[in-house]
Each structure stands twice: as structure tokens, then as C-alpha cells.
Motif scaffolding. Structure first.
Motif, short mmCIF file in Angstrom:
data_model
loop_
_atom_site.label_atom_id
_atom_site.label_comp_id
_atom_site.label_asym_id
_atom_site.label_seq_id
_atom_site.Cartn_x
_atom_site.Cartn_y
_atom_site.Cartn_z
N ALA A 14 35.63 -15.58 30.35
CA ALA A 14 36.06 -14.19 31.21
C ALA A 14 37.64 -14.30 31.32
O ALA A 14 37.92 -15.26 31.98
CB ALA A 14 35.58 -14.28 32.70
N CYS A 15 38.22 -13.48 30.52
CA CYS A 15 39.69 -13.60 30.77
C CYS A 15 40.48 -13.11 31.85
O CYS A 15 41.20 -13.98 32.50
CB CYS A 15 40.28 -12.89 29.49
N MET A 16 40.09 -11.90 32.24
CA MET A 16 40.76 -11.22 33.41
C MET A 16 42.46 -11.28 33.58
O MET A 16 43.02 -11.58 34.68
CB MET A 16 40.25 -11.88 34.71
N LYS A 17 43.04 -11.54 32.27
CA LYS A 17 44.43 -11.39 32.18
C LYS A 17 44.81 -10.25 31.36
O LYS A 17 44.11 -9.99 30.09
CB LYS A 17 45.01 -12.77 31.50
N ASN A 18 45.87 -9.85 31.39
CA ASN A 18 46.49 -8.83 30.64
C ASN A 18 45.47 -7.69 30.34
O ASN A 18 45.40 -7.24 29.13
CB ASN A 18 46.74 -9.38 28.94
N CYS A 19 44.83 -6.95 31.34
CA CYS A 19 43.77 -6.17 31.12
C CYS A 19 44.26 -4.66 30.93
O CYS A 19 45.63 -4.73 31.24
CB CYS A 19 42.92 -6.02 32.65
N GLU A 20 43.75 -4.15 30.26
CA GLU A 20 44.13 -2.77 29.79
C GLU A 20 44.30 -1.83 31.26
O GLU A 20 43.40 -2.08 32.19
CB GLU A 20 42.92 -2.09 28.84
N THR A 21 45.19 -1.09 31.19
CA THR A 21 45.49 -0.17 32.29
C THR A 21 45.18 1.27 32.26
O THR A 21 45.14 1.95 33.05
CB THR A 21 47.17 -0.37 32.57
N GLN A 22 44.96 1.68 30.86
CA GLN A 22 44.65 3.01 30.54
C GLN A 22 43.41 2.77 29.52
O GLN A 22 43.32 2.10 28.74
CB GLN A 22 45.85 3.78 29.72
N VAL A 23 42.68 3.99 29.98
CA VAL A 23 41.56 4.05 28.85
C VAL A 23 41.67 5.11 27.76
O VAL A 23 42.14 6.34 28.27
CB VAL A 23 40.11 4.56 29.89
N GLU A 24 41.34 4.70 26.71
CA GLU A 24 41.42 5.92 25.51
C GLU A 24 40.21 6.07 24.96
O GLU A 24 39.24 5.19 24.73
CB GLU A 24 42.23 5.19 24.66
N ILE A 25 39.82 7.15 24.84
CA ILE A 25 38.58 7.68 24.45
C ILE A 25 38.44 7.67 22.95
O ILE A 25 39.44 8.41 22.28
CB ILE A 25 38.08 8.85 24.72
N ALA A 26 37.58 6.95 22.35
CA ALA A 26 37.57 6.38 20.79
C ALA A 26 36.70 7.35 20.15
O ALA A 26 36.99 7.69 18.85
CB ALA A 26 37.42 5.25 20.41
N SER A 27 35.54 7.69 20.74
CA SER A 27 34.80 8.43 20.24
C SER A 27 33.88 9.30 21.15
O SER A 27 33.88 8.91 22.19
CB SER A 27 33.78 7.62 19.22
N GLN A 28 33.18 10.40 20.80
CA GLN A 28 32.52 11.15 21.77
C GLN A 28 31.12 11.44 21.02
O GLN A 28 30.98 11.51 19.96
CB GLN A 28 33.09 12.44 21.92
#
Length: 316
Positions: A186-200
Motif C-alpha cells: 500500500a503506497c499511499m504516497k504521491n496519489c493522483e489528484t485528478q481522474v482521467e477517463i481512459a475508456s468508456q
């Protein structure tokens, strides 16, 4: 983070992944706090989340013999499934035996798993009292509780498991080769702050699977608690509650036949025949996909669903 919070995040992510045009079918309503709370069933190590209830070792023995022994053995020694008794104190020896009694560090974990997932053939059918009783009996099988013990919301978190300070994730619960079921960090560091939709999902995905969603499922969405007095509304509610609508549309076959097709095939006087089919399950009548037995559903509820189906699955 509670289970309901995790669920809300998962649902939000799913909605983001759906095409905008497919996100609203004009059905249903926002879930109430009480409805969401029914899904928030996780229990923490300290007992937070435990519901009121009470169960004794003696009551648990009868329930265990009826619902658990066929898989876990009369004395918890296992019949093909994981042994749940024995091995207490063996984990540091050359012949460790990993069971509920020898490995778990909190008794609340045992309660939580039983309540969520057992019996295997009918999970979430045990009441809180029954779960307290079975938990008490399993702990008794491991010599952790005496034969006259009783557990409730207050006493269960106070049970000190033999492995309270020795729990490790270095191996699986019941493995003998020393390998864990899952290994990750479990890293819990440098987590992504924005979500990018890669596929639909494709825009017509839901239509391909369910057809006209608004037409085929409006029967379910139309039911409201205020109308529970009617047999039709009860049938709709029970069909949703027991997930019948996951496999059967009202007018369209999904995995199983449409309710309308069932009514046309059997007519209005097939209650007893369909009752047995639902309870026992089966395969072949409507194709090769089997319907699992629904023996855990109360007979009165099955009869209400059948009555509703044979009446044409009306919404009101």
C-alpha cells in the motif's frame, strides 16, 4: 472510510465511465439514508458497526450443525473447505495450523465474515442473533469461550483472540506452502489528484443488453413504499430484493426468460409447479443457463413473486 463511502466512490466512478447519453433513463429516485445504511454492514475490529443482538454457544451449536457442518465439519475440522477449529498456539511451531482460532486477531472479523458471506449457498440470510450464536460456537470449538458463554454487541469486541498480537499477512489463512493469497504494498504516497477517463462503454451498451430500459424496467421503478399494501407492489419489491430482475426482464429475456413469457407459458394456475422450480432451481426449460436454487427465500415471498409474475408482472 465506511463501506457506504467506498460504495459511493465506486458508483461515481462507474457513472463517469458511462456515456452521457446513457446515464439517465428516467427511472428510479435518489437512495434514502436508510436505504444506503442497509449496505453499510462492515464491522471494525473495535466492534463499530455491530448491530444489536445476542446469541449463545448452545444456540450456535444447533445452527452450526444445520448450516455450517456440511462444509466445515462437525467439529470444525473441515469437509473439503477450510478448517475453522484447532491449531491454537501452533503458528510458531514447525507444523503451523492456520484456522479461525489460531490466526485471527479479532473475533469481530469472524462475526463480520459470517454475517456477510455465510452460509455459502445463501449468504446474508443469517440474522444478527444467529450470527452471534454461530460466532460463539466457533470460538467455543477453539476453546476460546466456555460452553455457557453468550455474545452480544458489547461482549464480542472484548474477546481476546490467542493471536491478538501475532497476526501476519505473510501467508494465506489456510495455505500450507507459506504463500499469501495476495501480496502488494500500500503506497499511499504521491496519489493522483485528478481522474482521467481512459475508456468508456459504447453508447448502445445498455440497449444491447437490456433493450428499452425505460420500458422493460419501469415496473420495478414504479413501486413505492406508500403502495406496499397491494399484492402487485409487494411482488415488485420482492423481485428487486431477491435480485430476480437481474436475470429476468418484464417483457424482455435477459439471462433468464421474461416474466411475461413465463406467464404465457404456464398460465394462471401454475403456482405450485413454479414454487418447486424456484426453490429447487433447474436448467433446460429456457436454455442452457441454470437457475440456482432459491431455498433460502421464504416460501411466502416466493409465492408472492409467483403470483405477481403469473398476473403479468403489473407495476400497480
Amino acid at each position: 472510510m465506511s463501506r457506504s463511502e467506498r460504495m459511493a466512490i465506486a458508483v461515481a466512478a462507474l457513472v463517469l465511465a458511462l456515456p452521457a447519453a446513457a446515464a439517465d433513463y428516467g427511472l428510479g429516485r435518489a437512495a434514502t439514508a436508510a436505504e444506503v445504511a442497509q449496505w453499510d454492514i462492515d464491522v471494525r475490529a473495535d466492534g463499530q458497526g455491530l448491530p444489536p443482538g445476542r446469541g449463545s454457544v448452545a444456540d450456535g451449536q444447533m445452527l452450526y450443525d444445520d448450516k455450517c457442518a456440511s462444509c466445515h465439519g462437525v467439529f470444525g475440522e473441515s469437509n473439503d473447505y477450510m478448517a475453522i477449529a484447532g491449531g491454537v498456539g501452533s503458528l510458531k511451531t514447525n507444523a503451523p495450523t492456520r484456522t479461525v482460532g489460531s490466526k485471527l486477531n479479532y473475533a469481530t472479523t469472524l462475526w463480520d465474515y459470517i454475517y456477510r458471506a455465510m452460509p455459502f449457498t445463501a449468504p446474508k440470510t443469517l440474522t444478527a442473533d444467529e450470527t452471534y450464536a454461530i460466532t460463539a460456537y466457533v470460538l467455543h470449538l477453539n476453546d476460546i469461550l466456555p460452553a455457557d458463554a453468550e455474545l452480544d454487541q458489547q461482549s464480542l469486541p472484548q474477546v481476546v483472540m490467542p493471536n491478538r498480537d501475532g497476526y501476519t499477512r505473510d501467508h494465506g489463512m489456510g495455505t500450507v506452502d507459506g504463500k499469501p493469497d495476495v501480496r502488494n504494498t500500500a503506497c499511499m504516497k504521491n496519489c493522483e489528484t485528478q481522474v482521467e477517463i481512459a475508456s468508456q462503454l459504447p453508447a448502445n451498451f445498455t440497449a444491447q443488453l437490456y433493450g428499452d430500459v425505460a420500458a422493460n424496467f419501469r415496473h420495478y421503478a414504479a413501486a413505492r413504499p406508500a403502495a406496499e399494501a397491494s399484492a402487485e407492489a409487494r411482488g415488485v419489491r420482492l423481485a428487486r430484493e431477491y435480485a430476480c430482475s437481474a436475470c429476468h426482464g418484464v417483457d424482455k429475456a435477459i439471462v433468464g426468460p421474461a416474466f411475461a413469457d413465463i406467464a404465457r407459458k404456464y398460465g394462471s394456475d401454475a403456482h405450485a409447479r413454479l414454487l418447486e422450480k424456484v426453490r429447487a432451481g433447474g436448467v433446460g426449460t429456457w436454455g442452457s443457463v441454470p437457475m440456482p436454487p432459491q431455498a433460502h427465500v421464504p416460501e411466502a415471498d416466493i409465492k408472492s413473486i409467483i403470483e405477481w409474475v403469473l398476473a403479468g408482472a403489473p407495476s400497480e
